[in-house]
Design a protein around this motif. Structure first.
Motif, mmCIF file in Angstrom:
data_model
loop_
_atom_site.group_PDB
_atom_site.id
_atom_site.type_symbol
_atom_site.label_atom_id
_atom_site.label_comp_id
_atom_site.label_asym_id
_atom_site.label_seq_id
_atom_site.Cartn_x
_atom_site.Cartn_y
_atom_site.Cartn_z
ATOM 1 N N THR A 541 0.783 -1.193 0.071
ATOM 2 C CA THR A 541 0.053 0.043 0.113
ATOM 3 C C THR A 541 0.966 1.210 -0.112
ATOM 4 O OG1 THR A 541 -1.835 -1.134 1.218
ATOM 5 C CG2 THR A 541 -1.653 1.287 1.115
ATOM 6 N N GLY A 542 1.875 1.426 0.731
ATOM 7 C CA GLY A 542 2.900 2.530 1.046
ATOM 8 C C GLY A 542 3.535 2.782 -0.401
ATOM 9 N N LYS A 543 3.761 1.515 -1.184
ATOM 10 C CA LYS A 543 4.636 1.860 -2.187
ATOM 11 C C LYS A 543 3.630 2.661 -3.392
ATOM 12 C CE LYS A 543 7.094 -0.554 -6.037
ATOM 13 N NZ LYS A 543 7.806 -1.778 -6.499
ATOM 14 N N ARG A 544 2.234 1.855 -3.389
ATOM 15 C CA ARG A 544 1.287 2.409 -4.430
ATOM 16 C C ARG A 544 1.132 3.962 -4.087
ATOM 17 N NH1 ARG A 544 -2.317 -3.109 -5.198
ATOM 18 N NH2 ARG A 544 -0.339 -4.357 -6.145
ATOM 19 N N LEU A 545 0.680 3.927 -2.870
ATOM 20 C CA LEU A 545 0.748 5.425 -2.457
ATOM 21 C C LEU A 545 1.413 6.333 -2.963
ATOM 22 C CD1 LEU A 545 -0.903 5.104 1.008
ATOM 23 C CD2 LEU A 545 -2.116 6.090 -0.914
ATOM 24 N N THR A 546 2.889 6.110 -2.571
ATOM 25 C CA THR A 546 3.951 7.008 -3.216
ATOM 26 C C THR A 546 3.931 6.927 -4.735
ATOM 27 O OG1 THR A 546 5.380 6.225 -1.499
ATOM 28 C CG2 THR A 546 6.504 6.986 -3.247
ATOM 29 N N GLU A 547 3.657 5.990 -5.649
ATOM 30 C CA GLU A 547 3.544 5.822 -6.967
ATOM 31 C C GLU A 547 2.440 7.076 -7.212
ATOM 32 O OE1 GLU A 547 4.940 1.479 -7.983
ATOM 33 O OE2 GLU A 547 2.851 2.108 -7.875
ATOM 34 N N PHE A 548 1.252 7.085 -6.599
ATOM 35 C CA PHE A 548 0.273 7.969 -6.623
ATOM 36 C C PHE A 548 0.459 9.693 -6.271
ATOM 37 C CE2 PHE A 548 -3.333 10.509 -5.451
ATOM 38 C CZ PHE A 548 -4.331 10.314 -6.575
ATOM 39 N N ALA A 549 1.350 9.479 -5.277
ATOM 40 C CA ALA A 549 1.782 11.242 -4.738
ATOM 41 C C ALA A 549 2.702 11.626 -5.939
ATOM 42 C CB ALA A 549 2.437 10.957 -3.450
ATOM 43 N N ALA A 550 3.765 10.760 -6.512
ATOM 44 C CA ALA A 550 4.666 11.353 -7.312
ATOM 45 C C ALA A 550 3.982 11.412 -8.731
ATOM 46 C CB ALA A 550 5.825 10.203 -7.611
ATOM 47 N N ASP A 551 2.981 10.880 -9.243
ATOM 48 C CA ASP A 551 2.296 11.200 -10.344
ATOM 49 C C ASP A 551 0.627 10.661 -10.222
ATOM 50 O OD1 ASP A 551 1.443 11.021 -13.134
ATOM 51 O OD2 ASP A 551 2.414 9.157 -13.833
ATOM 52 N N PRO A 552 -0.228 11.412 -9.701
ATOM 53 C CA PRO A 552 -1.545 11.522 -9.394
ATOM 54 C C PRO A 552 -2.441 10.845 -10.715
ATOM 55 C CG PRO A 552 -0.497 13.215 -8.184
ATOM 56 C CD PRO A 552 0.319 12.802 -9.237
ATOM 57 N N ARG A 553 -3.019 9.911 -10.713
ATOM 58 C CA ARG A 553 -3.537 9.416 -11.650
ATOM 59 C C ARG A 553 -4.730 8.468 -11.224
ATOM 60 N NH1 ARG A 553 -0.383 6.202 -16.048
ATOM 61 N NH2 ARG A 553 1.354 6.237 -14.601
ATOM 62 N N ALA A 554 -5.959 8.705 -11.750
ATOM 63 C CA ALA A 554 -7.097 7.996 -11.171
ATOM 64 C C ALA A 554 -6.950 6.152 -11.411
ATOM 65 C CB ALA A 554 -8.328 8.427 -11.743
ATOM 66 N N SER A 555 -6.207 5.973 -12.560
ATOM 67 C CA SER A 555 -5.944 4.732 -12.637
ATOM 68 C C SER A 555 -5.291 3.592 -11.693
ATOM 69 C CB SER A 555 -5.137 4.534 -14.112
ATOM 70 O OG SER A 555 -3.967 4.957 -14.124
ATOM 71 N N ARG A 556 -4.539 4.519 -10.784
ATOM 72 C CA ARG A 556 -3.891 3.972 -9.773
ATOM 73 C C ARG A 556 -4.660 3.606 -8.561
ATOM 74 N NH1 ARG A 556 1.695 4.621 -10.855
ATOM 75 N NH2 ARG A 556 2.389 6.389 -12.260
ATOM 76 N N LEU A 557 -5.729 4.174 -8.549
ATOM 77 C CA LEU A 557 -6.563 4.197 -7.187
ATOM 78 C C LEU A 557 -7.083 2.766 -6.951
ATOM 79 C CD1 LEU A 557 -8.826 7.152 -7.445
ATOM 80 C CD2 LEU A 557 -6.925 6.802 -6.159
ATOM 81 N N PRO A 558 -7.551 1.983 -7.930
ATOM 82 C CA PRO A 558 -8.032 0.609 -7.628
ATOM 83 C C PRO A 558 -6.757 -0.337 -6.945
ATOM 84 C CG PRO A 558 -8.655 0.955 -9.759
ATOM 85 C CD PRO A 558 -7.784 2.128 -9.374
ATOM 86 N N GLY A 559 -5.596 -0.168 -7.441
ATOM 87 C CA GLY A 559 -4.631 -1.088 -6.855
ATOM 88 C C GLY A 559 -4.423 -0.526 -5.143
ATOM 89 N N ILE A 560 -4.339 0.765 -5.055
ATOM 90 C CA ILE A 560 -4.200 1.199 -3.740
ATOM 91 C C ILE A 560 -5.562 0.542 -2.766
ATOM 92 C CG2 ILE A 560 -4.271 3.268 -2.081
ATOM 93 C CD1 ILE A 560 -3.330 4.778 -4.788
ATOM 94 N N PHE A 561 -6.654 0.787 -3.366
ATOM 95 C CA PHE A 561 -7.655 0.006 -2.437
ATOM 96 C C PHE A 561 -7.688 -1.394 -2.353
ATOM 97 C CE2 PHE A 561 -10.482 3.851 -4.743
ATOM 98 C CZ PHE A 561 -9.762 4.590 -3.643
ATOM 99 N N ALA A 562 -7.139 -1.878 -3.316
ATOM 100 C CA ALA A 562 -7.087 -3.403 -3.248
ATOM 101 C C ALA A 562 -6.206 -3.917 -2.425
ATOM 102 C CB ALA A 562 -6.941 -4.162 -4.380
#
Length: 567
Positions: A541-562
């Protein structure tokens, strides 16, 4: 001090003299672009950052605890750079960073809503909120006009600042550099804590845009290097993160020299100093009617507040304040013992930790030894007295105390506020745990509790560390400390909207995780938070949140939630 280290100090400061002139001519748009580039670099080098931190701290690379390094390292750095870039973009367009922000009144103050600030916040941190209380007398209009601090006149620079980096949380040093440079418009020399020297290559890559423009230099070395830097004639300001003892050694000296200087009001370091120095953070537990699941979850919450990063946090909770009259007290404390004992094993990487645990055992020989090897101490008979060692100084190790005071309802909350303010050393952060029904029943008495607590960050059903992770929140001690009674420090950092006149940050979270939160009527969909020490998927989760913070895209959200839902 080695000649090479001395040469590095002189070279860094000489470079910054020229760099300040270049920084003064760097436009707001150019500064915005530098920060945006740094956010990209943070994402690009995040894995190296985390791998290095894992090595420093002796963590198992496959442990969920690695999530702590993602979230308190590159995640918060990338998120902060994004907000700071937006702030400079607003200023470049002649708009206040607070132009579109929501305000509200809280008692006789103005509060600024700093979380959530977007749909993404509402989705990723459902049920969490935060507000910054401004000092009495600061109006909405004044807050909007003054937001931007030194960037309101970017050509007017303020010399060279020294940042003495922390050795525990790996984003502290680079975030402090950003605040010196952006909030105060000072070019910066960062002196790394020797513990974090292995991060020099990573920090050099992430901070490269500022290094290339001449606004930042990084040096390494021990206390002698730090002493040479802070006393150097070219340095105008010092910011440090550490302990009050280290602060006083730098400002006043040590031993008899310090005593004499304090008595004479003659500090050894005469230039301005700001600081974030930790303290003895309390967690106040409001009596209520809790289910078995509530007792277990909040015990895990308490264990996280103490044991996150092994207990080496400036805002780690060091003692509970709990009612001796609460009929569920013993059951809750039993769950706390279980949670502390069951928390994942990790190395005691921070220097002096074992000695501090041994010192606590000398003071409290009847302390319970919990966890692997009995290296975690629980002291359950702490008197509410400032002479108690566990309340008068920060152990910075896995030592936890329990303070019982009588009362229920408003009598307990009033007594808890007095105890936290008058008995516990420091004012950095305080946690409050209270069931929604108890908050409702207390009404104005609960609001009194929040107002009466003189702490820089107050977290209600959340850990104050959430305030650290929120870029738009402020981070620092309650205002009013001075160099001769520094407590938890002077000034604030983070504050990515560059607000002036800050008093405190108040964070709120859900009492229960989803789905129990929804079943019990809380408007919150967050599962167990990824910063909990027993979260099974924290690393992913932390890694996926970091990827989102560096490059916010809605397509990253499902992976974070899962990932978060499996935690």
């Amino acid at each position: 001090m080695q000649d090479l280290e001395l040469q590095a100090v002189e070279s860094a400061l000489t470079d910054l003299v020229d760099g300040e002139r270049r920084w003064a001519t760097t436009t707001l748009e150019q500064r915005r672009d530098l920060l945006t580039r740094m956010r990209e670099l943070t994402g690009a080098h995040a894995q190296e950052w985390v791998d290095t931190a894992v090595q420093i701290k002796g963590l198992d690379p496959n442990s969920p605890l690695v999530g702590e390094e993602w979230m308190s390292g590159p995640y918060v750095m990338a998120a902060s750079l994004g907000v700071l870039a937006d702030t400079l973009d607003h200023l470049a367009k002649g708009r206040s960073p607070l132009a579109d922000v929501k305000f509200h009144d809280v008692r006789d103050r103005v509060a600024v809503n700093v979380l959530p600030t977007s749909v993404y916040d509402e989705l990723l941190l459902s049920g969490f909120s935060a507000e910054v209380w401004l000092r009495r007398g600061v109006s909405r209009a004044a807050a909007k006009a003054e937001a931007g601090l030194a960037q309101l006149d970017p050509s007017r620079t303020a010399g060279i600042g020294v940042v003495l980096g922390a050795g525990n949380i790996m984003s502290i040093a680079p975030l402090d550099v950003l605040y010196e440079l952006i909030a105060h418009n000072r070019v910066v020399v960062l002196k790394l804590n020797p513990i974090t020297d292995p991060l020099l290559p990573v920090f050099s890559k992430v901070l490269a845009p500022l290094i290339e423009v001449g606004a930042v230099r990084i040096v390494t070395g021990g206390a002698e290097v730090g002493g040479a830097l802070v006393q150097h004639d070219l340095v105008n300001h010092v910011h440090m993160t550490g302990s009050a003892r280290t602060h006083d050694a730098i400002v006043w000296g040590v031993g008899d020299e310090a005593v004499e200087r304090k008595r004479a009001g003659d500090p050894k370091l005469t230039k301005p100093v700001t600081s974030e120095l930790g303290g003895v953070s309390p967690t106040i537990v409001i009596p209520g009617r809790w289910s078995n699941a509530d007792l277990k979850f909040q015990a895990q919450h308490v264990a996280t507040q103490r044991l996150h990063n092994g207990g080496y946090n400036c805002v780690a909770s060091q003692a509970l304040i709990i009612s001796s009259d609460w009929d569920q007290k013993d059951r809750f404390l039993a769950e706390v013992r279980n949670a502390i004992a069951a928390a994942p094993e990790r190395a005691a990487y921070y220097p002096g930790s074992d000695d501090r645990v041994a010192s606590a055992l000398e003071s409290y020989p009847n302390a319970e030894r919990l966890g692997p090897g009995g290296g975690r101490l629980l002291v359950d008979d702490v008197r509410p007295d400032s002479a108690e060692p566990i309340l008068s100084g920060e152990y910075f190790s896995p030592v936890y105390g329990v303070v019982e005071i009588p009362g229920t309802g408003a009598s307990f909350t009033a007594a808890a506020a007095r105890t936290a303010n008058e008995v516990f050393a420091g004012t950095l952060g305080v946690n409050i745990i209270a069931a929604p029904a108890s908050v409702k029943e207390l009404g104005a008495a609960f609001d009194d509790l929040v107002e009466d607590l003189h702490y820089g960050t107050i977290a209600i059903n959340a850990w104050t560390g959430v305030g650290y992770l929120t870029p738009t929140a402020s981070w620092g001690a309650y205002p009013g400390h001075t160099i001769d009674d520094v407590q938890s420090g002077i000034g604030v950092v983070h504050n990515a909207w560059l607000m002036d006149g800050i008093e405190r940050t108040v964070v709120r979270g859900p009492f229960r995780p989803a789905p129990r939160s929804v079943i019990r009527g809380e408007l919150a969909l967050s599962p167990k938070p990824p910063w909990f020490v027993n979260n099974k998927t924290a690393a992913t989760t932390g890694k996926r949140l970091t990827e989102f913070a560096a490059d916010p895209r809605a397509s990253r959200l499902p992976g974070i939630f899962a990932s978060a839902l499996r935690g």
